[in-house]
Scaffold this active site. Structure first.
Site, mmCIF file in Angstrom:
data_model
loop_
_atom_site.group_PDB
_atom_site.id
_atom_site.type_symbol
_atom_site.label_atom_id
_atom_site.label_comp_id
_atom_site.label_asym_id
_atom_site.label_seq_id
_atom_site.Cartn_x
_atom_site.Cartn_y
_atom_site.Cartn_z
ATOM 1 N N ASN A 26 0.904 -1.155 0.000
ATOM 2 C CA ASN A 26 0.000 0.000 0.000
ATOM 3 C C ASN A 26 0.936 1.196 0.000
ATOM 4 O O ASN A 26 1.623 1.460 0.985
ATOM 5 C CB ASN A 26 -0.851 -0.051 1.259
ATOM 6 C CG ASN A 26 -2.011 0.919 1.310
ATOM 7 O OD1 ASN A 26 -2.643 1.040 2.338
ATOM 8 N ND2 ASN A 26 -2.317 1.602 0.220
ATOM 9 N N ASN A 90 -6.295 10.802 -0.209
ATOM 10 C CA ASN A 90 -6.459 9.722 -1.175
ATOM 11 C C ASN A 90 -5.909 10.130 -2.536
ATOM 12 O O ASN A 90 -5.709 11.321 -2.804
ATOM 13 C CB ASN A 90 -7.944 9.368 -1.323
ATOM 14 C CG ASN A 90 -8.533 8.750 -0.071
ATOM 15 O OD1 ASN A 90 -7.921 7.895 0.553
ATOM 16 N ND2 ASN A 90 -9.736 9.183 0.296
ATOM 17 N N CYS A 99 -4.954 6.290 7.740
ATOM 18 C CA CYS A 99 -4.636 5.082 6.988
ATOM 19 C C CYS A 99 -3.706 4.236 7.845
ATOM 20 O O CYS A 99 -2.641 4.714 8.260
ATOM 21 C CB CYS A 99 -3.976 5.444 5.660
ATOM 22 S SG CYS A 99 -3.289 4.045 4.765
ATOM 23 N N ASN A 101 -1.848 1.454 7.215
ATOM 24 C CA ASN A 101 -0.529 1.219 6.639
ATOM 25 C C ASN A 101 0.269 2.508 6.584
ATOM 26 O O ASN A 101 1.481 2.532 6.810
ATOM 27 C CB ASN A 101 -0.657 0.622 5.239
ATOM 28 C CG ASN A 101 -1.154 -0.808 5.252
ATOM 29 O OD1 ASN A 101 -0.771 -1.605 6.104
ATOM 30 N ND2 ASN A 101 -2.016 -1.153 4.305
ATOM 31 N N ASN A 224 -14.884 1.908 2.475
ATOM 32 C CA ASN A 224 -13.959 0.910 1.957
ATOM 33 C C ASN A 224 -14.661 -0.441 2.045
ATOM 34 O O ASN A 224 -15.337 -0.733 3.040
ATOM 35 C CB ASN A 224 -12.679 0.877 2.794
ATOM 36 C CG ASN A 224 -12.000 2.224 2.853
ATOM 37 O OD1 ASN A 224 -11.533 2.751 1.860
ATOM 38 N ND2 ASN A 224 -11.948 2.806 4.046
ATOM 39 N N GLU A 251 -10.711 0.503 -1.950
ATOM 40 C CA GLU A 251 -10.675 1.698 -1.102
ATOM 41 C C GLU A 251 -11.382 2.861 -1.787
ATOM 42 O O GLU A 251 -11.155 3.125 -2.973
ATOM 43 C CB GLU A 251 -9.229 2.088 -0.788
ATOM 44 C CG GLU A 251 -8.508 1.114 0.128
ATOM 45 C CD GLU A 251 -7.247 1.719 0.710
ATOM 46 O OE1 GLU A 251 -7.343 2.786 1.354
ATOM 47 O OE2 GLU A 251 -6.158 1.138 0.521
ATOM 48 N N ARG A 252 -12.213 3.546 -1.035
ATOM 49 C CA ARG A 252 -12.895 4.730 -1.577
ATOM 50 C C ARG A 252 -11.846 5.751 -2.004
ATOM 51 O O ARG A 252 -10.842 5.980 -1.322
ATOM 52 C CB ARG A 252 -13.839 5.334 -0.534
ATOM 53 C CG ARG A 252 -13.136 5.738 0.731
ATOM 54 C CD ARG A 252 -14.038 6.409 1.736
ATOM 55 N NE ARG A 252 -13.237 6.757 2.910
ATOM 56 C CZ ARG A 252 -13.594 7.615 3.840
ATOM 57 N NH1 ARG A 252 -14.751 8.229 3.758
ATOM 58 N NH2 ARG A 252 -12.822 7.873 4.876
ATOM 59 N N CYS A 260 -4.709 -2.607 2.898
ATOM 60 C CA CYS A 260 -5.348 -1.498 3.605
ATOM 61 C C CYS A 260 -5.270 -1.820 5.086
ATOM 62 O O CYS A 260 -5.808 -2.847 5.527
ATOM 63 C CB CYS A 260 -6.802 -1.335 3.159
ATOM 64 S SG CYS A 260 -7.731 -0.101 4.109
ATOM 65 N N GLY A 261 -4.607 -0.979 5.858
ATOM 66 C CA GLY A 261 -4.390 -1.273 7.267
ATOM 67 C C GLY A 261 -5.666 -1.259 8.084
ATOM 68 O O GLY A 261 -5.962 -2.210 8.816
ATOM 69 N N THR A 262 -6.438 -0.179 7.961
ATOM 70 C CA THR A 262 -7.708 -0.153 8.684
ATOM 71 C C THR A 262 -8.644 -1.230 8.146
ATOM 72 O O THR A 262 -9.441 -1.806 8.885
ATOM 73 C CB THR A 262 -8.378 1.226 8.595
ATOM 74 O OG1 THR A 262 -8.490 1.613 7.214
ATOM 75 C CG2 THR A 262 -7.588 2.277 9.359
#
Length: 322
Positions: A26, A90, A99, A101, A224, A251-252, A260-262
C-alpha cells in the site's frame, strides 16, 4: 543519512522533494512539510500519485507540525505529545481520516527525518484521533526480517450495534464477478468499512474490483469494502490461538489496493464478530501485498502491526506534473 532539510519542499522553485514508501505494498508519496507552508491541493495530490505521469501511489501523506494545521489542534488537545500530524489524502485528492498502513510508513519516515528515535512511542495526530506507534521485531513467519511497526489504531465500533451482531450484517453489497448480492457488516475505525465474507479463495480471486462495489444503504461519506475468506485458526508455540483470514479491498477514492491497514483491522474484527464467543483476539491477515497482524486490545481498541519500507527519495519537477 539524509537530513530533514534535504527532504523538505523546495520553496525557491518549482520542485518538490518527496519520499516513496509502502506498507505491504500500500504505497504513498511522503512529504516533510514540517512548518505547514505547502499548499497541498487536490490537483497536486492527483499529479503526485499518478502512476504514469507522476511518482505513483495510493495516496499522499504530509508530515506536518500539529500546531500548523487547524485539523491538528484537536490532536494536541487529546494529547499534547502529538507534535506531528499525519495529513493523509487519497489518490483522487480527497481528504481521508487516516490510513493504518500509512501510519506505519510515516513513523518510519519520522525516524528518517530524525523526529523520532524509535525507542519510546511515537505519538502522532490524525483526523481520526491520536495514534501511538512502537517498533517491535517482525513476526517469525514474515517475509521481511526488518522490524515491524505496531500501531494502537484507537477505538472501533460496529455502527449497526447489537442488532447487526445478532443478524451478522447491516448492509448488502453488489460486487462485479459475484452472481448475487452479499450480506455485509459495517465496521468503523475512524473511517468507514463494509466487510463481506466469501466461500473460498477461488471466489475471492474471481471478483472484479476494477469497479467500485455498490453498498446498500449507501454510506454518507463512502466506504472501503473488504472481501474476506476465513482460513481457520492456528496455535503458536506459547499456546496463543491466532485466527487467519485472506482479504482483498476496494478503497474509496483509490480503487483496489494491495493492502489497507484499517481494512485489515475491519476484516479481522468482522470475522471475529461472526465467530462469536471464544473467538481469538489475535489475527493474521493476508493481503495481496503481504501480511499484517491485528490484535484486539483492552478498552475497545485494536492494534495493527506490520512492515514499513522507504524505497526512494525523489525530486519532482512540479511543472512537469499533468
Amino acid at each position: 543519512m539524509t537530513s530533514s532539510a534535504d527532504l523538505r519542499p523546495d520553496r525557491g522553485g518549482r520542485t518538490l522533494a518527496v519520499t516513496k514508501g509502502h506498507g505491504t505494498q500500500n504505497d504513498f508519496v511522503l512529504i516533510a512539510d514540517l512548518d505547514g507552508s505547502l499548499d497541498l491541493t487536490p490537483h497536486l495530490v492527483r499529479g503526485l500519485t499518478d502512476r504514469r505521469a507522476g511518482v505513483g501511489g495510493d495516496g499522499v501523506i504530509r508530515l506536518v507540525a500539529s500546531s500548523a494545521l487547524a485539523a491538528g489542534a484537536a490532536s494536541l488537545v487529546e494529547d499534547p505529545a502529538a507534535r506531528w500530524f499525519m495529513d493523509y489524502r487519497n489518490a483522487d485528492g480527497s481528504v481521508a481520516e487516516m490510513c493504518g498502513n500509512g501510519v506505519r510508513v510515516v513513523a518510519r519516515f519520522a525516524e528518517r527525518l530524525g523526529l523520532w528515535d524509535g525507542t519510546a512511542e511515537l505519538v502522532l495526530g490524525t483526523r481520526a484521533g491520536v495514534r501511538r506507534v512502537r517498533r517491535e521485531p517482525a513476526a517469525d513467519d514474515a517475509d521481511d526480517a526488518d522490524d515491524w511497526y505496531a500501531v494502537d489504531m484507537g477505538p472501533w465500533h460496529l455502527p449497526g450495534g447489537q442488532a447487526a451482531v445478532v443478524a451478522g450484517m447491516d448492509a448488502e453489497v453488489v460486487v462485479a464477478g459475484l452472481a448475487v448480492t452479499r450480506p455485509a457488516l459495517s465496521v468503523d475505525l475512524g473511517n468507514p468499512h463494509t466487510v463481506l465474507a466469501l466461500a473460498d479463495v477461488d471466489e475471492l480471486t474471481s471478483v472484479d474490483l476494477t469497479r467500485a462495489p455498490t453498498v446498500t444503504p449507501t454510506p454518507a461519506h463512502g466506504t472501503n469494502v473488504e472481501l474476506v475468506v476465513p482460513l481457520g485458526e492456528t496455535t503458536t508455540p506459547d499456546g496463543e490461538v491466532v485466527g487467519q483470514v485472506r482479504m482483498r479491498v476496494h478503497e474509496r477514492g483509490v480503487g483496489e489496493t494491495m493492502s489497507c491497514g484499517t481494512g485489515a483491522c475491519a476484516a479481522a474484527l468482522a470475522v471475529r464478530t461472526w465467530a462469536g464467543a471464544g473467538a481469538p483476539d489475535t489475527w493474521t491477515v493476508q493481503v495481496p501485498g503481504g501480511m499484517v497482524r491485528v490484535r484486539v486490545l483492552d478498552g475497545g481498541h485494536v492494534e495493527l502491526a506490520g512492515p514499513a519500507v522507504l524505497v526512494a527519495d525523489v525530486v519532482v519537477d512540479l511543472d512537469a506534473l499533468s
